[in-house]
Design a protein around this motif. Structure first.
Motif, PDB file in Angstrom:
ATOM      1  N   ALA A   1     -30.375 -47.126  -1.411  1.00 18.36           N
ATOM      2  CA  ALA A   1     -30.773 -48.129  -1.909  1.00 18.36           C
ATOM      3  C   ALA A   1     -31.971 -47.625  -2.731  1.00 18.36           C
ATOM      4  O   ALA A   1     -32.429 -47.712  -3.922  1.00 18.36           O
ATOM      5  CB  ALA A   1     -31.224 -49.222  -1.138  1.00 18.36           C
ATOM      6  N   GLU A   2     -33.010 -46.569  -1.877  1.00 16.25           N
ATOM      7  CA  GLU A   2     -33.924 -45.993  -2.497  1.00 16.25           C
ATOM      8  C   GLU A   2     -33.657 -44.865  -3.632  1.00 16.25           C
ATOM      9  O   GLU A   2     -34.144 -45.030  -4.522  1.00 16.25           O
ATOM     10  CB  GLU A   2     -34.763 -45.221  -1.491  1.00 16.25           C
TER      11      GLU A   2
ATOM     12  N   PHE B   1     -32.652 -46.937  -6.802  1.00 17.55           N
ATOM     13  CA  PHE B   1     -34.096 -47.735  -7.271  1.00 17.55           C
ATOM     14  C   PHE B   1     -34.793 -46.547  -8.181  1.00 17.55           C
ATOM     15  O   PHE B   1     -35.245 -46.834  -9.327  1.00 17.55           O
ATOM     16  CB  PHE B   1     -34.842 -47.984  -6.311  1.00 17.55           C
ATOM     17  N   TRP B   2     -34.684 -45.433  -7.640  1.00 13.27           N
ATOM     18  CA  TRP B   2     -35.706 -44.262  -8.241  1.00 13.27           C
ATOM     19  C   TRP B   2     -34.645 -43.992  -9.734  1.00 13.27           C
ATOM     20  O   TRP B   2     -35.531 -43.740 -10.636  1.00 13.27           O
ATOM     21  CB  TRP B   2     -35.685 -42.992  -7.539  1.00 13.27           C
TER      22      TRP B   2
ATOM     23  N   SER C   1     -33.190 -45.659 -11.288  1.00 15.39           N
ATOM     24  CA  SER C   1     -33.355 -46.654 -12.680  1.00 15.39           C
ATOM     25  C   SER C   1     -34.848 -46.492 -13.382  1.00 15.39           C
ATOM     26  O   SER C   1     -35.049 -46.966 -14.323  1.00 15.39           O
ATOM     27  CB  SER C   1     -33.277 -48.091 -11.843  1.00 15.39           C
ATOM     28  N   ILE C   2     -35.707 -45.800 -12.452  1.00 18.33           N
ATOM     29  CA  ILE C   2     -36.935 -45.546 -13.063  1.00 18.33           C
ATOM     30  C   ILE C   2     -37.473 -44.234 -13.589  1.00 18.33           C
ATOM     31  O   ILE C   2     -38.701 -43.986 -14.048  1.00 18.33           O
ATOM     32  CB  ILE C   2     -38.055 -46.272 -12.210  1.00 18.33           C
TER      33      ILE C   2
ATOM     34  N   TYR D   1     -43.673 -46.541 -11.617  1.00 17.86           N
ATOM     35  CA  TYR D   1     -43.562 -45.760 -10.297  1.00 17.86           C
ATOM     36  C   TYR D   1     -44.471 -46.317  -9.415  1.00 17.86           C
ATOM     37  O   TYR D   1     -44.166 -46.166  -8.152  1.00 17.86           O
ATOM     38  CB  TYR D   1     -44.247 -44.443 -10.804  1.00 17.86           C
TER      39      TYR D   1
ATOM     40  N   THR E   1     -44.408 -49.468  -8.635  1.00 16.77           N
ATOM     41  CA  THR E   1     -44.016 -50.565  -7.798  1.00 16.77           C
ATOM     42  C   THR E   1     -42.929 -49.709  -6.946  1.00 16.77           C
ATOM     43  O   THR E   1     -42.596 -50.036  -5.617  1.00 16.77           O
ATOM     44  CB  THR E   1     -42.854 -51.216  -9.003  1.00 16.77           C
ATOM     45  N   TYR E   2     -42.527 -48.405  -7.255  1.00 13.23           N
ATOM     46  CA  TYR E   2     -41.660 -47.618  -6.102  1.00 13.23           C
ATOM     47  C   TYR E   2     -42.377 -47.383  -5.078  1.00 13.23           C
ATOM     48  O   TYR E   2     -41.850 -47.701  -3.958  1.00 13.23           O
ATOM     49  CB  TYR E   2     -41.176 -46.614  -7.071  1.00 13.23           C
TER      50      TYR E   2
ATOM     51  N   GLN F   1     -42.837 -50.226  -2.459  1.00 10.03           N
ATOM     52  CA  GLN F   1     -41.696 -50.528  -1.630  1.00 10.03           C
ATOM     53  C   GLN F   1     -41.283 -49.413  -0.829  1.00 10.03           C
ATOM     54  O   GLN F   1     -40.848 -49.392   0.231  1.00 10.03           O
ATOM     55  CB  GLN F   1     -40.638 -50.818  -2.777  1.00 10.03           C
ATOM     56  N   TYR F   2     -41.807 -48.123  -1.306  1.00  4.20           N
ATOM     57  CA  TYR F   2     -41.240 -46.819  -0.447  1.00  4.20           C
ATOM     58  C   TYR F   2     -42.584 -46.043  -0.580  1.00  4.20           C
ATOM     59  O   TYR F   2     -42.366 -45.095  -1.239  1.00  4.20           O
ATOM     60  CB  TYR F   2     -40.146 -46.280  -1.256  1.00  4.20           C
TER      61      TYR F   2
END
Length: 584
Positions: A327-328, A331-332, A334-335, A344, A346-347, A350-351
């Motif tokens: 999932a991580e 997510f990465w 996509s950005i 970044y 927002t990433y 979350q992480y």
């Protein structure tokens, strides 16, 4: 085998202790008195005790029916043996007297008509006891001399009013540290001779003294029980002890256990057992085999299988313990090419400790620096525009000059050395590879999926960047200095390669409409194309410099060569090398 070694060690220890300990003993038995009635037991008691102590490892000095002179001589011989002795023992059987609390041993030639004869005709018991306590740490004394004594009546009669000083039996003897004194009966009482060859007390001593593995105090408890039973409770042996540890006259003999014979192993049964478990995936199968056949035909293979299964189990446990990062990663991806710091951030929310956390922080810092640089450049441009406006001539005098394409200049100065930034040096190998893949994709040098796996496609993309940007790289492997060089590049560096039936227009690949040529002109078109292609020069770059022009944002230009073919030219970011052209 383990029990055998323990047994062997204890046996060796007991034998060593027995041989190292030096024991001496003095045994005196007086029965044949000349001036009073003869005693029937002391002679036999002394012989029995002498044999018993010899069996227990004592160096025994024995005296039977001794006169005063012989008693003194025997005691002197015993005292000489006390030097360097670990254990000393004294046994006396015969007549004994207590006067004024002192005990005397009576020789066979004594008369003792008056109390004045004691010092000349009897032997003080303390003469022997004191010598033992001065020379030896452990001392054992056994006195079977409490019999009904006719010498006591003679002494009491001769002492008149002082006859009370002559006691019945023997007096209590105080023992020094490490000594034990045992009487045939309690102080002030008389012992019985009994009906056998030995007195009840000596009979019990010979029976229980030196019981294997048993302490001397326990031996005397068993002696006391036998005497009480033999005399119907009339005689109670008594002892006074100041021993500081156990005294075991005979160690317990260790008997070597007989190991049961191992049943013969049937190889056919073992083979059948192994065939039934050899393909098993449980460690318990092979451990059970080793328990049953520790030296079996397949013992080594069983141990190897156990190690393999343990390694596999540990690896599986490690995989299960590793968190799922799919999932991580999604997510990465996509950005990863975002141009806004908020993506970044927002990433990171979350992480915060994620795989790409450091790279996200670096991208945020880079975008902030780019924004600050753009703001500074805009402010400078605005100021320059205002200055030009103030210094410009009147509109009537303005001269309009056509904008000419900027001529490419080749710099002869060497490229400045690139020093890796601190942030680039702090990246792990996987993070460094991921960052370089991200930058190469941004510059149009496609590496495909950004996964941190630096393979052939990543190296090919970096090689293309080096060629198009005119940068000489010492290696195609991830390096902090190369990452910083990629970050310094802006725009598209690697040319856009269009696929089949596509053409490049305005920096994009557009599908070409295909028309089916007629059979009549198909041959003429192919002949014309071949003739035109044959007329084009081999190097499109040199012959196309005057055909193309670039504005300050444009990095790719398309033109038609006089020979009839289209040429595509790419402008590198650096001015070190001129642009390059390729035939379409």
């Amino acid at each position: 085998m383990k029990h055998f070694f323990c047994f062997f060690f204890l046996l060796l220890l007991s034998l060593t202790s027995a041989h190292a300990e030096r024991r001496v003993a003095l045994v005196i038995g007086n029965s044949g008195y000349a001036n009073v009635a003869e005693l029937k037991n002391p002679y036999n008691d002394a012989k029995g005790m002498s044999d018993k102590l010899t069996d227990l490892g004592f160096d025994v000095v024995t005296g039977l029916d001794l006169s005063l002179r012989d008693m003194r001589q025997t005691v002197r011989e015993f005292i000489k043996k006390l030097d360097n002795a670990d254990l000393a023992l004294f046994f006396y059987a015969g007549h004994g007297i207590q006067v004024n609390g002192e005990n005397y041993l009576v020789p066979v030639d004594a008369e003792l008509s008056t109390h004045l004869d004691l010092d000349f005709e009897a032997l003080p018991a303390n003469l022997v006891l004191n010598a033992m306590e001065q020379s030896t740490k452990v001392n054992l004394v056994f006195l079977d001399a409490c019999r009904n004594n006719p010498f006591t009546e003679n002494l009491a009669r001769s002492m008149g009013t002082r006859s009370s000083a002559v006691g019945r039996g023997l007096a209590k003897i105080g023992s020094g540290v490490g000594s034990l004194v045992s009487f045939a009966t309690q102080p002030g009482n008389v012992a019985l001779d009994g009906d056998g060859e030995n007195s009840p007390f000596t009979t019990a001593l010979i029976k229980h003294l030196g019981t294997p593995g048993q302490d001397i105090t326990r031996d005397l408890v068993m002696v006391r029980r036998d005497v009480l039973e033999a005399t119907k409770g009339q005689q109670v042996p008594w002892d006074n002890s100041s021993l500081t540890g156990e005294v075991i006259l005979k160690q317990l003999e260790m008997v070597q256990p007989v190991e049961p014979e191992k049943p013969a192993i049937n190889p056919q049964i073992e083979l059948a057992y192994w065939d039934s478990i050899k393909s098993g995936e449980s460690i318990a199968y092979f451990e059970t085999y080793l328990t049953r056949y520790p030296e079996g035909q397949f013992a080594d293979i069983a141990k190897i299988r156990i190690d393999e299964l343990k390694s596999r189990s540990e690896a599986e446990a490690a995989r299960n313990a590793k968190p799922d990062t799919s999932a991580e990663i999604a997510f990465w991806q996509s950005i990863q090419n975002a141009t806004r710091p908020e993506m970044y951030e927002t990433y990171l929310e979350q992480y915060p400790d994620g795989i790409y956390a450091k790279l996200a922080r670096l991208n945020i810092s880079s975008l902030q620096q780019q924004a600050e640089a753009a703001a500074t450049a805009a402010a400078a441009a605005k100021a320059a525009k205002a200055a030009d406006a103030s210094n410009s001539t009147s509109p009537a005098q303005e001269i309009t000059v056509a904008a000419l394409p900027q001529q490419e200049t080749v710099s002869t100065e060497p490229a400045p050395a690139i020093v890796p930034s601190t942030s680039s040096r702090s990246l792990s190998p996987e993070e460094l590879a991921t960052a370089m893949q991200t930058e190469l994709n941004r510059l149009g040098c496609s590496v495909g999926r950004v996964d941190g796996d630096w393979g052939n496609r990543s190296r090919q993309a970096l090689r293309t960047f080096s060629r198009e940007a005119g940068v000489d790289l010492a290696s195609l492997d991830p390096d902090p200095s190369i990452l910083d060089r990629l970050k310094q590049s802006t725009g598209r560096v690697c040319p856009l390669t269009c696929g089949r039936n596509q053409e490049l227009k305005n920096g994009k690949c557009i599908a070409v409409r295909q028309e089916t040529p007629s059979k009549s002109n198909e041959k003429s078109n192919s002949t014309k194309t071949a003739q035109s292609s044959g007329a084009c020069p081999a190097d499109p770059t040199a012959s196309s410099r005057r055909l193309v022009s670039f504005n300050y944002r444009q990095i790719t230009a398309v033109a038609t060569h006089p020979c009839g073919r289209q040429v595509i030219c790419n402008k590198p970011q650096s001015n070190v090398h001129p642009f390059k052209c390729f035939w379409k």
